[in-house]
Design a protein around this motif. Structure first.
Motif, PDB file in Angstrom:
ATOM      1  N   GLY A  21       0.908  -1.268  -0.052  1.00  0.00           N
ATOM      2  CA  GLY A  21      -0.161  -0.051   0.128  1.00  0.00           C
ATOM      3  C   GLY A  21       0.738   1.393  -0.092  1.00  0.00           C
ATOM      4  N   ASP A  72       1.271   5.507   4.046  1.00  0.00           N
ATOM      5  CA  ASP A  72       0.567   5.908   5.217  1.00  0.00           C
ATOM      6  C   ASP A  72      -0.172   4.654   5.439  1.00  0.00           C
ATOM      7  OD1 ASP A  72       1.298   8.568   5.608  1.00  0.00           O
ATOM      8  OD2 ASP A  72      -0.347   9.259   4.286  1.00  0.00           O
ATOM      9  N   GLU A  73      -0.572   3.684   4.218  1.00  0.00           N
ATOM     10  CA  GLU A  73      -1.346   2.392   4.515  1.00  0.00           C
ATOM     11  C   GLU A  73      -0.376   1.401   5.324  1.00  0.00           C
ATOM     12  OE1 GLU A  73      -4.709   2.782   1.111  1.00  0.00           O
ATOM     13  OE2 GLU A  73      -2.500   1.887   0.688  1.00  0.00           O
TER      14      GLU A  73
END
Length: 494
Positions: free
Chosen positions: A483, A486-487
């Motif tokens: 991802g 941030d993910e």
């Protein structure tokens, strides 16, 4: 700086699963221990005595060390750009212009087989030297191949248990191993310098010997270069430990370079001490373990036994560090779904924050390679001979791909405008040394003396190719991203 390390990992698409417990010295220690000058020189010295003799043992060591520095510098630049446990196969996937999955796949499997072979070969060598020590202590004892396999299996078991239950201790042991190697080297060198009543003359360094059976002296000399190449393997260990290293973009490449430089300097001193301590060349080259016979002849049985314990300890440390590095490669390769049962092998213990299941897979695979030694030393040699070739080819692929990539983005540790020339020299040396590893090493060529490295390598590549076209190319596209930064940051387990 932990935040920067995590941000770098997240940018590569991975959440943090492993604890960063390795500092600069620890990262250096893992590669220095795997290179292991004592283990490498004592294992290969006898071969070098016949393939070039002192001239190649000494000057070949210097020349090959310089070439290995080029390889290490080129690898270090890539490690600074991609500090992840996936190391070579990850960077191959990222640096390839096309067919990223295939480049990554082959690099990963060459690296895996090479590392498993390294663990097996080191522990088998340790078992052989333990048998030699027992024979020296109790002359009536007669070692058998079955006992060697049994001892090597016991060593594997202890190393796997250590990597499972005493992870903090393993980090401490790796630090201790550096001092064991350096102090052990000094003890051996001082003993060989001070105790013998006489030494070979200075001119002995140029003495040339060819007992390979081949008439061509140049060919024998080229084969003698393998003594140093055999020793300088495994410095990708620093790369594999980068997800557990603080300030990995800088400390990982520094760990690689320091390990090679210190090993080159210390190894040269040890090589000189052994060469000049030779007494009876013909008798010692014909001994079961030539360097051990040199110790006995020069120092007497009592001192030789004590020094042999230093050698055995160095080999045990080397095997432990090999397994630790091997485990991280399995963890990363499985994280991207490249191995059967990947979901198992990249799982991390909640107690130790290490890939425990991968530890036992590494141990089991090494055991599979050791078992043929039960009935045939030749069979064992054939299987683990792919160790060095597999590793160096795995080193070469990402360096070659970095050469082809005009817009390579280096990390904080880089070679600047010298990056491409250094990488070019590294690739040329890797190709040359890989060819040398696969050529016949003894004449006449028989079933027992045949060099099985090309056959072993061919089998590995055939299996990888069939597997790739039958199944893997549809499900494995190279390193995966979990991802956005941030993910994946939200997936961190620590």
């Amino acid at each position: 700086m932990a935040f920067d390390d995590d941000a770098t990992l997240h940018a590569m698409g991975y959440p943090r699963k492993l604890t960063r417990r390795f500092h600069a010295f620890d990262n250096f220690a893992i590669s220095f221990t795997i290179i292991n000058i004592i283990s490498g020189i004592f294992s290969a010295f006898g071969f070098g005595m016949g393939a070039g003799g002192p001239r190649i043992l000494i000057f070949g060591w210097i020349g090959v060390s310089v070439m290995v520095l080029f390889v290490g510098a080129a690898m270090g630049e890539i490690a600074s750009a991609y500090p992840t446990s996936g190391a070579l196969y990850f960077s191959a996937g990222k640096l390839a212009k096309r067919h990223r999955g295939a480049w990554s796949w082959y690099t990963g499997w060459l690296n895996f087989v090479g590392q498993v072979g390294g663990t097996a070969a080191t522990n088998y060598a340790a078992a052989t030297f333990i048998q030699a020590f027992i024979t020296m202590q109790w002359p009536s004892y007669e070692g058998t191949p079955q006992q060697t396999v049994g001892i090597a299996t016991a060593i594997l078991l202890v190393q796997a248990l250590a990597n499972t239950y005493t992870v903090q201790l393993v980090a401490v042991v790796n630090r201790i191993s550096v001092w064991w190697l350096l102090i052990g080297m000094v003890v051996i060198v001082v003993a060989l310098t001070v105790k013998p009543s006489s030494h070979q003359p200075v001119s002995f360094a140029t003495h040339f010997v060819n007992s390979t059976g081949f008439d061509n002296g140049l060919y024998a000399a080229m084969l003698g270069l393998l003594v140093t190449s055999w020793t300088f393997t495994g410095f990708d260990g620093s790369f594999h430990m980068s997800e557990e290293t603080v300030r990995a973009t800088v400390n990982t490449p520094k760990g690689i370079m320091r390990a090679i430089i210190y090993s080159a300097l210390a190894g040269l001193v040890l090589m000189l001490a052994l060469v000049y301590a030779i007494r009876d060349y013909a008798a010692e080259i014909g001994a079961a373990a030539p360097p051990v016979q040199i110790l006995v002849d020069a120092l007497g049985m009592g001192t030789a036994k004590l020094l042999l314990l230093i050698v055995i300890g160095a080999m045990l440390f080397c095997g432990l560090a090999n397994m630790t590095s091997n485990t991280r490669q399995i963890f990363a390769f499985s994280r991207d779904g490249a191995m059967p049962g990947s979901r198992w092998w990249h799982s991390v213990s909640l107690r130790t924050r290490t890939p425990v299941k991968a530890v036992w897979l590494a141990a089991a695979c090494a055991l599979v390679l050791i078992i043929p030694g039960w009935w045939s030393h030749t069979a064992f040699t054939a299987i683990v001979s792919v160790n060095v070739v597999g590793l160096y080819l795995a080193y070469g692929v990402p360096i070659f791909l970095r050469l082809r990539l005009k817009d390579f983005e280096p990390g904080p540790w880089n070679l600047g405008r010298y990056g491409r020339p250094v990488a070019a020299v590294a690739v040329v040396w890797i190709v040359l040394s890989s060819v040398l590893f696969m050529l016949p090493q003894v004449s006449p060529i028989t079933v027992d003396s045949f060099n099985y490295a090309p056959i072993a390598l061919g089998v590995v590549l055939l299996i990888a190719t069939v597997w790739w076209f039958a199944n893997a190319r549809r499900r494995f596209q190279g390193p995966v991203s979990y991802g956005s930064p941030d993910e994946v940051a939200a997936m961190d387990l620590i």
